[in-house]
Design an enzyme around this catalytic site. Structure first.
Site, PDB file in Angstrom:
ATOM      1  N   CYS A  61       0.860  -1.358   0.058  1.00  0.00           N
ATOM      2  CA  CYS A  61      -0.084  -0.016   0.056  1.00  0.00           C
ATOM      3  C   CYS A  61       0.848   1.387   0.173  1.00  0.00           C
ATOM      4  CB  CYS A  61      -1.033  -0.016   1.294  1.00  0.00           C
ATOM      5  SG  CYS A  61      -1.698  -1.616   1.352  1.00  0.00           S
ATOM      6  N   HIS A  72      -2.969   8.218   5.259  1.00  0.00           N
ATOM      7  CA  HIS A  72      -3.208   6.908   4.811  1.00  0.00           C
ATOM      8  C   HIS A  72      -4.659   6.544   4.863  1.00  0.00           C
ATOM      9  CE1 HIS A  72      -1.858   3.129   2.941  1.00  0.00           C
ATOM     10  NE2 HIS A  72      -2.326   2.383   4.147  1.00  0.00           N
ATOM     11  N   GLU A  93      -1.947   5.752  13.255  1.00  0.00           N
ATOM     12  CA  GLU A  93      -1.707   6.935  12.506  1.00  0.00           C
ATOM     13  C   GLU A  93      -1.970   8.095  13.232  1.00  0.00           C
ATOM     14  OE1 GLU A  93      -1.883   8.641   7.643  1.00  0.00           O
ATOM     15  OE2 GLU A  93      -3.163   7.325   8.578  1.00  0.00           O
ATOM     16  N   LYS A 136      -9.389   8.307   1.066  1.00  0.00           N
ATOM     17  CA  LYS A 136      -9.985   7.028   0.872  1.00  0.00           C
ATOM     18  C   LYS A 136     -11.786   6.567   1.206  1.00  0.00           C
ATOM     19  CE  LYS A 136      -5.520   4.502   1.528  1.00  0.00           C
ATOM     20  NZ  LYS A 136      -4.521   5.558   1.422  1.00  0.00           N
ATOM     21  N   HIS A 143      -9.611   2.063  -1.042  1.00  0.00           N
ATOM     22  CA  HIS A 143      -8.013   1.752  -1.078  1.00  0.00           C
ATOM     23  C   HIS A 143      -7.623   1.190  -2.354  1.00  0.00           C
ATOM     24  CE1 HIS A 143      -4.189   1.233   0.407  1.00  0.00           C
ATOM     25  NE2 HIS A 143      -4.367   0.310   1.652  1.00  0.00           N
ATOM     26  N   PHE A 197       1.509  -2.906   4.133  1.00  0.00           N
ATOM     27  CA  PHE A 197       1.810  -4.393   4.653  1.00  0.00           C
ATOM     28  C   PHE A 197       3.033  -4.551   4.422  1.00  0.00           C
ATOM     29  CE2 PHE A 197      -2.582  -6.536   3.934  1.00  0.00           C
ATOM     30  CZ  PHE A 197      -3.186  -5.974   4.839  1.00  0.00           C
TER      31      PHE A 197
END
Length: 413
Positions: free
Chosen positions: A164, A303, A314, A335, A340, A399
């Site tokens: 990502c 994010h 975050e 998002k 995503h 990830f």
């Protein structure tokens, strides 16, 4: 070596809220929701029914049916976005040293749709019967390769694969490549098309996806009722250029890229480090690279995936880096509208961040209803906001513990 100034001179995107930059930005300003029922395949036997699909896109008309047939969907989306970006930039390739023009295009997963299709054919008819284009369609670097062939760029051509974080890594690495003197022009970004049963089933099994059936309560970053991300698809492509080179050809400039941070949590394959330590260190690296203090940042495109762990981590990371200034920051997640886009997310979000700076408008985090004490930031809930912006940050956390952050500055000629 003296570090050179790098600016954004072209942009293109295909994503769940628009098939061009203009369409997408207008939708983001309105707060449109790109979530809807999955149409790519039959979801009757699957838990997840919603995704953020690209809509009403004439791929064959834009690329030609014969050529499109030889490409996986992620490459098709990449080339459509790249064509818009190149037209937007107005780069005259006949006047360029194409050895000094390169490409960095990310994809987290690559040709997943082709993998599924080829496997079914091989199982039914024998694996030697699969298309000779299967391997070139699957591999993640092929979008970058097609772009290089299409535009004749002979400089560095590579594919960043950092889940990502890939789109942001691609833009950041391209920024450094120009800043450090290796190129004048870099086409960069990301593309993804993973709304296929195998990918969706895999993400569902690991409990990463939201399985609600109400589109308005699916992708809800920072909301206390968030339960997973909504899969999106699309592409974002930017043309980065050395400033003097851009000025010499009279290019329009959207924003300046001033800093980039990249690191790894080295903690867990899917979960962020406790307290968002890796993300915090990454943001600090990006700010140091830009020579900027935390207090100079006006806006963060987070994010913000809508997963319980990511959004709280975050938020903690932002508090760590920005201290008391965190309460003055505007922090939103686009998002909430696009879902995503995995390896394309950071590139599309870099485009939105550049436009936010250019137009003085902060995109909203839509779908927000239930406050979460663990996400105690000004997330610009539900409605966008006009604001004087000079410096913005765009975060991507992937990830494997991959973190990337860009610092963009409003362009003032």
């Amino acid at each position: 070596m003296e570090k050179r100034t790098v600016v954004i001179t072209g942009m293109g995107t295909v994503n769940p809220v628009g098939n061009t930059v203009a369409e997408s930005w207008a939708a983001v300003r309105r707060g449109d929701c790109g979530v809807g029922p999955i149409t790519h395949y039959d979801t009757a036997d699957m838990k997840v029914k919603l995704a953020c699909e690209v809509k009403n896109l004439d791929i064959d008309g834009l690329l030609g049916k014969r050529e499109a047939k030889k490409m996986d969907r992620f490459t098709q989306l990449a080339l459509i976005a790249a064509d818009e970006c190149m037209a937007d930039a107005g780069l005259d390739r006949e006047q360029e040293n194409l050895d000094r023009c390169g490409i960095l295009l990310s994809s987290g997963i690559g040709g997943f749709e082709t993998v599924e299709t080829a496997h079914r054919r091989g199982r039914d008819r024998g694996y030697d019967s699969v298309s000779p284009f299967v391997i070139p369609m699957i591999i993640s670097n092929m979008a970058a390769g097609h772009m290089a062939i299409r535009y004749g760029f002979r400089g560095m051509c590579s594919c960043v694969v950092t889940a990502c974080a890939g789109g942001t890594n691609a833009v950041g690495d391209a920024f450094r490549h120009i800043r450090d003197g290796y190129a004048e022009v870099m086409l960069c970004g990301g593309a993804e098309a993973a709304i296929v049963p195998l990918a969706m089933g895999g993400f569902t099994a690991m409990k990463a996806l939201c399985d609600r059936e109400d589109p308005k309560r699916a992708s809800i970053p920072f909301d206390a009722e968030r339960s997973g991300f909504v899969m999106g698809e699309g592409a974002g492509v930017l043309l980065l250029e050395e400033l003097d080179h851009a000025k010499a050809r009279g290019a329009k400039i959207y924003a300046e890229v001033t800093g980039y941070g990249a690191n790894c949590d080295a903690h867990h394959i899917t979960a962020p480090a406790p307290g968002g330590a890796g993300g915090a260190a990454c943001m600090a690296l990006a700010l140091a690279d830009a020579g900027a203090s935390p207090e100079e940042v006006d806006y963060i495109n987070a994010h913000g995936t809508s997963t319980p762990l990511n959004d709280a981590s975050e938020t903690a990371a932002i508090h760590t880096v920005f201290g008391p200034h965190a309460q003055k920051l505007m922090v939103s997640s686009t998002k909430s509208m696009t879902g995503h886009l995995l390896g394309a997310a950071g590139a599309v979000e870099a485009i939105f961040t550049a436009l936010a700076l250019q137009e003085g408008f902060v995109p909203p985090t839509i779908g927000y209803q239930v406050p979460d004490p663990a996400c105690d930031l000004d997330i610009v809930p539900n409605e966008g906001r006009a604001a004087a912006l000079k410096l913005a940050l765009s975060n991507s956390l992937g990830f494997g513990g991959h973190n990337a952050a860009l610092v963009l500055k409003k362009w003032e000629a």
